[in-house]
Scaffold this active site. Sequence first.
Site, PDB file in Angstrom:
ATOM      1  N   ALA A  65       0.868  -1.180   0.000  1.00 22.27           N
ATOM      2  CA  ALA A  65       0.000   0.000   0.000  1.00 22.27           C
ATOM      3  C   ALA A  65       0.905   1.231   0.000  1.00 22.27           C
ATOM      4  O   ALA A  65       2.057   1.167   0.438  1.00 22.27           O
ATOM      5  CB  ALA A  65      -0.889  -0.023   1.227  1.00 22.27           C
ATOM      6  N   GLY A 109       0.536  -5.017   1.058  1.00 21.97           N
ATOM      7  CA  GLY A 109      -0.697  -5.090   0.275  1.00 21.97           C
ATOM      8  C   GLY A 109      -0.474  -5.750  -1.079  1.00 21.97           C
ATOM      9  O   GLY A 109      -1.406  -6.341  -1.641  1.00 21.97           O
ATOM     10  N   GLU A 112      -0.684  -9.366  -0.391  1.00 27.13           N
ATOM     11  CA  GLU A 112      -2.092  -9.673  -0.104  1.00 27.13           C
ATOM     12  C   GLU A 112      -2.918  -9.705  -1.393  1.00 27.13           C
ATOM     13  O   GLU A 112      -3.804 -10.544  -1.556  1.00 27.13           O
ATOM     14  CB  GLU A 112      -2.651  -8.640   0.890  1.00 27.13           C
ATOM     15  CG  GLU A 112      -2.001  -8.792   2.268  1.00 27.13           C
ATOM     16  CD  GLU A 112      -2.334  -7.650   3.213  1.00 27.13           C
ATOM     17  OE1 GLU A 112      -2.138  -6.478   2.814  1.00 27.13           O
ATOM     18  OE2 GLU A 112      -2.772  -7.918   4.337  1.00 27.13           O
ATOM     19  N   GLU A 132       4.833  -5.112   7.079  1.00 26.92           N
ATOM     20  CA  GLU A 132       4.132  -4.029   7.792  1.00 26.92           C
ATOM     21  C   GLU A 132       4.673  -3.827   9.197  1.00 26.92           C
ATOM     22  O   GLU A 132       4.683  -2.711   9.716  1.00 26.92           O
ATOM     23  CB  GLU A 132       2.626  -4.331   7.856  1.00 26.92           C
ATOM     24  CG  GLU A 132       1.896  -4.204   6.530  1.00 26.92           C
ATOM     25  CD  GLU A 132       1.856  -5.495   5.723  1.00 26.92           C
ATOM     26  OE1 GLU A 132       2.666  -6.414   5.993  1.00 26.92           O
ATOM     27  OE2 GLU A 132       1.019  -5.580   4.814  1.00 26.92           O
TER      28      GLU A 132
HETATM   29  N1  CO8 Z   1       4.636   3.115  -0.768  1.00 22.40           N
HETATM   30  C1  CO8 Z   1       5.057   4.261  -1.343  1.00 22.40           C
HETATM   31  N2  CO8 Z   1       6.212   4.384  -2.041  1.00 22.40           N
HETATM   32  C2  CO8 Z   1       6.991   3.298  -2.145  1.00 22.40           C
HETATM   33  C3  CO8 Z   1       6.618   2.045  -1.571  1.00 22.40           C
HETATM   34  C4  CO8 Z   1       5.380   1.979  -0.862  1.00 22.40           C
HETATM   35  N3  CO8 Z   1       4.912   0.844  -0.305  1.00 22.40           N
HETATM   36  N4  CO8 Z   1       7.589   1.159  -1.833  1.00 22.40           N
HETATM   37  C5  CO8 Z   1       8.521   1.811  -2.561  1.00 22.40           C
HETATM   38  N5  CO8 Z   1       8.172   3.098  -2.744  1.00 22.40           N
HETATM   39  C6  CO8 Z   1       8.901   4.140  -3.463  1.00 22.40           C
HETATM   40  C7  CO8 Z   1      10.111   4.630  -2.673  1.00 22.40           C
HETATM   41  O1  CO8 Z   1       9.725   5.588  -1.711  1.00 22.40           O
HETATM   42  C8  CO8 Z   1      10.972   5.183  -3.770  1.00 22.40           C
HETATM   43  O2  CO8 Z   1      10.485   6.455  -4.127  1.00 22.40           O
HETATM   44  P1  CO8 Z   1      11.537   7.681  -4.389  1.00 22.40           P
HETATM   45  O3  CO8 Z   1      12.356   7.201  -5.555  1.00 22.40           O
HETATM   46  O4  CO8 Z   1      10.645   8.834  -4.708  1.00 22.40           O
HETATM   47  O5  CO8 Z   1      12.340   7.808  -3.150  1.00 22.40           O
HETATM   48  C9  CO8 Z   1      10.690   4.257  -4.952  1.00 22.40           C
HETATM   49  O6  CO8 Z   1       9.453   3.595  -4.652  1.00 22.40           O
HETATM   50  C10 CO8 Z   1      11.769   3.210  -5.118  1.00 22.40           C
HETATM   51  O7  CO8 Z   1      11.917   2.547  -3.875  1.00 22.40           O
HETATM   52  P2  CO8 Z   1      13.339   2.309  -3.166  1.00 22.40           P
HETATM   53  O8  CO8 Z   1      14.273   3.412  -3.487  1.00 22.40           O
HETATM   54  O9  CO8 Z   1      13.088   2.031  -1.718  1.00 22.40           O
HETATM   55  O10 CO8 Z   1      13.788   0.990  -3.957  1.00 22.40           O
HETATM   56  P3  CO8 Z   1      14.765  -0.150  -3.430  1.00 22.40           P
HETATM   57  O11 CO8 Z   1      15.018  -1.021  -4.611  1.00 22.40           O
HETATM   58  O12 CO8 Z   1      15.906   0.422  -2.689  1.00 22.40           O
HETATM   59  O13 CO8 Z   1      13.886  -0.984  -2.337  1.00 22.40           O
HETATM   60  C11 CO8 Z   1      11.908  -2.088  -1.516  1.00 22.40           C
HETATM   61  C12 CO8 Z   1      12.763  -1.692  -2.749  1.00 22.40           C
HETATM   62  C13 CO8 Z   1      12.676  -3.101  -0.671  1.00 22.40           C
HETATM   63  C14 CO8 Z   1      10.647  -2.749  -2.046  1.00 22.40           C
HETATM   64  C15 CO8 Z   1      11.579  -0.836  -0.681  1.00 22.40           C
HETATM   65  O14 CO8 Z   1      11.079   0.172  -1.552  1.00 22.40           O
HETATM   66  C16 CO8 Z   1      10.586  -1.049   0.403  1.00 22.40           C
HETATM   67  O15 CO8 Z   1      10.910  -1.628   1.433  1.00 22.40           O
HETATM   68  N6  CO8 Z   1       9.323  -0.588   0.201  1.00 22.40           N
HETATM   69  C17 CO8 Z   1       8.312  -0.598   1.200  1.00 22.40           C
HETATM   70  C18 CO8 Z   1       7.738  -2.001   1.380  1.00 22.40           C
HETATM   71  C19 CO8 Z   1       6.677  -1.990   2.456  1.00 22.40           C
HETATM   72  O16 CO8 Z   1       6.926  -1.672   3.596  1.00 22.40           O
HETATM   73  N7  CO8 Z   1       5.437  -2.403   2.105  1.00 22.40           N
HETATM   74  C20 CO8 Z   1       4.345  -2.462   3.005  1.00 22.40           C
HETATM   75  C21 CO8 Z   1       3.559  -1.188   2.977  1.00 22.40           C
HETATM   76  S1  CO8 Z   1       2.253  -1.147   4.189  1.00 22.40           S
HETATM   77  C22 CO8 Z   1       1.043  -2.102   3.493  1.00 22.40           C
HETATM   78  O17 CO8 Z   1       1.147  -2.606   2.406  1.00 22.40           O
HETATM   79  C23 CO8 Z   1      -0.184  -2.277   4.303  1.00 22.40           C
HETATM   80  C24 CO8 Z   1      -1.236  -3.023   3.517  1.00 22.40           C
HETATM   81  C25 CO8 Z   1      -2.535  -2.848   4.192  1.00 22.40           C
HETATM   82  C26 CO8 Z   1      -3.667  -3.282   3.311  1.00 22.40           C
HETATM   83  C27 CO8 Z   1      -3.967  -2.335   2.251  1.00 22.40           C
HETATM   84  C28 CO8 Z   1      -4.395  -1.045   2.776  1.00 22.40           C
HETATM   85  C29 CO8 Z   1      -4.918  -0.131   1.716  1.00 22.40           C
END
Ligand code: CO8
Length: 258
Positions: A65, A109, A112, A132
């Site tokens: 998400a 998400g 999921e 999460e």
């Molecule tokens: N949300 C928003 N932006 C994101 C997300 C995300 N989940 N994941 C990545 N991005 C963005 C980064 O902020 C970055 O943006 P920018 O270039 O502007 O800084 C861009 O995507 C590229 O990401 P990274 O630079 O971090 O790329 P890496 O290759 O270094 O890392 C990862 C990749 C490991 C996937 C890393 O981006 C990461 O850990 N992302 C977050 C993963 C996460 O925590 N997901 C869970 C989110 S919470 C959730 O899903 C709750 C679900 C609830 C049900 C649904 C509710 C609606």
Amino acid sequence: MNFECIIVETKEKVGVITLNRPKALNALNDQLMSELGQALTAFDHDDAIHCIILTGSEKAFAAGADIASMVDYTFMDTYKGNFITRNWETIRTIRKPVIAAVAGYALGGGCELTMMCDFIIAADNAKFGQPEIKLATIPGAGGTQRLPRAISKSKAMDMCLTGRMMDAAEAERAGLVSRIVPLEMLMEEALSAANTIASMSLPAVLMIKESVNRSYETTLAEGVHFERRMFQATFGTEDQKEGMRAFLEKRPAEFKHR
Ligand code: CO8
């Protein structure tokens, strides 16, 4: 329909939906989920489409998400606005099979969402996880419920409590994904599976999806009862006659509802 966060294509009888927010690794925001719901519903209502593929990019199916849009939400924002169920449940109402073709990250998400599809074909670079906990929140679209059913309580607890990622090989061993293919073969494999399904009798396809999904929602006795009624119902279709006659006459079946 004009979409900004997804790409929608038709390949013969297969509808293909590609999540397309590359700059945010396909993070699932409200607009994307709403467009996804519209596209899935349109394919479900389209008689020319018999199977749907949901995919992302080579780097990410979806990294979860959208954290940027959630960060400042209060409890009342999420509760009153019915955050999550508002547009995250549409996929569960789709009657035609939905295959998740997953490359790269399927996190939070995103993981999921893959589990809401009917089965998962993974590229060898796929990574699944429920991270999460690292954000001090918890899975909110079925992760704590579908993951244990898919891969056992022990592994689901491990994934959700540590937030670690599972690679494609581990996901296949655990039963989360049905097949792994080299990344460059992902869409070919998914389309081949979808075309195979699309060549079957549509009523039988719909009844199988409904029956398998019943097994998640009911007792074994009730599920077997439901399956038997569905099985009996197939004998009311012309396709069952054609399928069995074609077998006995040693010729390919010509299903009417295909
Ligand atoms: N949300 C928003 N932006 C994101 C997300 C995300 N989940 N994941 C990545 N991005 C963005 C980064 O902020 C970055 O943006 P920018 O270039 O502007 O800084 C861009 O995507 C590229 O990401 P990274 O630079 O971090 O790329 P890496 O290759 O270094 O890392 C990862 C990749 C490991 C996937 C890393 O981006 C990461 O850990 N992302 C977050 C993963 C996460 O925590 N997901 C869970 C989110 S919470 C959730 O899903 C709750 C679900 C609830 C049900 C649904 C509710 C609606």
